[in-house]
Design an enzyme around this catalytic site. Structure first.
Site: not given
Ligand code: PBG
Length: 336
Positions: A286, A325, A206, A229, A260
């Site tokens: 997203s 999605y 990730k 992060k 991811k």
């Molecule tokens: C963090 C988490 C994230 C996503 C899912 N769980 C990343 C974040 O906000 O740092 C992102 C998923 C997406 O963008 O669709 N636990």
């Protein structure tokens, strides 16, 4: 035969690739990659309350759902042939605090949804995310103390949360916060509690990403999340470090792994699948969804075709499935 034809046969050694593409039946016959609804995992946002759906501005077509409507969505997923859903909660800000204690509430929004869906739609798989970001008042995935995300204390909480999620009926625990050692510790905690059959899907590779933006609006952390992060997610420049991180998760007992974001990291999908051979998933995040929708709404691209092409790319890169999605929309098209 013309001189040009002779010349082309000579340079190609008589291998004319267009023979494969000349008709629809031939293209279908030599097709290498297939996408089916069973490749799609439906990522779903939850809110508290009843019979409410809330649109998300940056994700046209995606809504946050109350638990009762999530149950209806799960029924639809089964009808569409989607094997599993992954849930993400947006809880009231008043319930968020410095250490994310709400994650340890056996009746929190995630666990409520899991129980309700399991009770009414037992044939769907439920994947629950384990990370603190929906529950902390700073939007970080771990416990933030003295200017840092504290690893070991966070893992302790995650393991307890995972057991609570399993008790609620979750089939797959999906730790998404990239703390060190969490897969092994969670596996032990699940086994000690008698949940040998609950699987772990690790968010193994990730990366820090701008493509998470709309998700943070969706779970309500974008208003207050400070900083980045970078101290826990992977640097997008470091594919070899990512492979070593995945290797640790595999050694610690991950049953399946995830890359991811998705499209910008297809190289990682291919490498991870080839190296470890585990069930490998990509999360089309997203921002990837938002880009395709936005361009489509502007009439700049054909949204449906872009959606299907992007999903196919993950299969081609070796993925066994995609968290997306687009799941219901794509499954409808595939079933049509
Ligand atoms: C963090 C988490 C994230 C996503 C899912 N769980 C990343 C974040 O906000 O740092 C992102 C998923 C997406 O963008 O669709 N636990």
């Amino acid at each position: 035969m013309s001189d040009m034809s002779r010349k082309i046969d000579e340079v190609t050694g008589h291998r004319r690739m267009r023979r494969y593409r000349a008709s629809a039946w031939m293209r279908n016959m030599v097709r290498e990659t297939r996408l089916t609804p069973s490749d799609l995992i439906w990522t779903m946002f939850l809110i508290e309350g009843e019979n409410k759906r809330e649109p998300i501005d940056s994700m046209p077509g995606v809504e946050r759902l109350t638990v009762d409507l999530a149950v209806e969505a799960a029924k639809e997923a089964v009808k569409l042939g989607i094997p599993a859903i992954a849930t993400f909660p947006n809880i009231d800000y008043a319930k968020r605090d410095k250490t994310g204690t709400e994650i340890l509430n056996p009746d929190n929004l995630i666990n409520q949804a899991t129980r309700a869906i399991k009770a009414e739609v037992p044939e769907i798989g439920i994947i629950t995310d384990v990370a603190l970001d929906p529950f902390t008042s700073d939007g970080h995935d771990g416990i933030f103390e003295n200017g840092e995300i504290v690893n070991d204390k966070t893992v302790e909480v995650l393991a307890q949360a995972a057991v609570l999620q399993a008790k609620a009926g979750s089939d797959i625990i999906a730790p998404s916060e990239m703390m060190d050692g969490r897969i092994g510790v969670i596996r032990q905690a699940l086994d000690d509690a008698g949940f040998q059959s609950v699987a772990i899907m690790s968010y193994a590779a990730k990366f820090v990403s701008a493509f998470y933006g709309p998700f943070r609006e969706a779970i309500g952390t974008s208003d207050f999340l400070k900083g980045d992060k970078n101290s826990y997610f992977l640097n997008p420049a470091n594919p070899n470090e990512a492979m070593r991180d995945v290797a640790l998760d595999v050694e610690e007992g991950a049953d399946m792994v995830m890359v991811k974001p998705g499209l910008p990291y297809l190289d990682m999908c291919l490498r991870v699948k080839e190296e470890f051979g585990l069930p490998t998933f990509a999360y089309q995040v997203s921002g990837e969804y938002a880009m395709i929708k936005a361009a489509s709404q502007n009439g700049w691209i054909d949204g449906e075709r872009a959606m299907m092409e992007s999903l196919m790319a993950f299969k081609r890169a070796g993925c066994d499935g995609i968290l997306t999605y687009f799941a219901p929309e794509a499954a409808k098209l595939l079933n049509a």
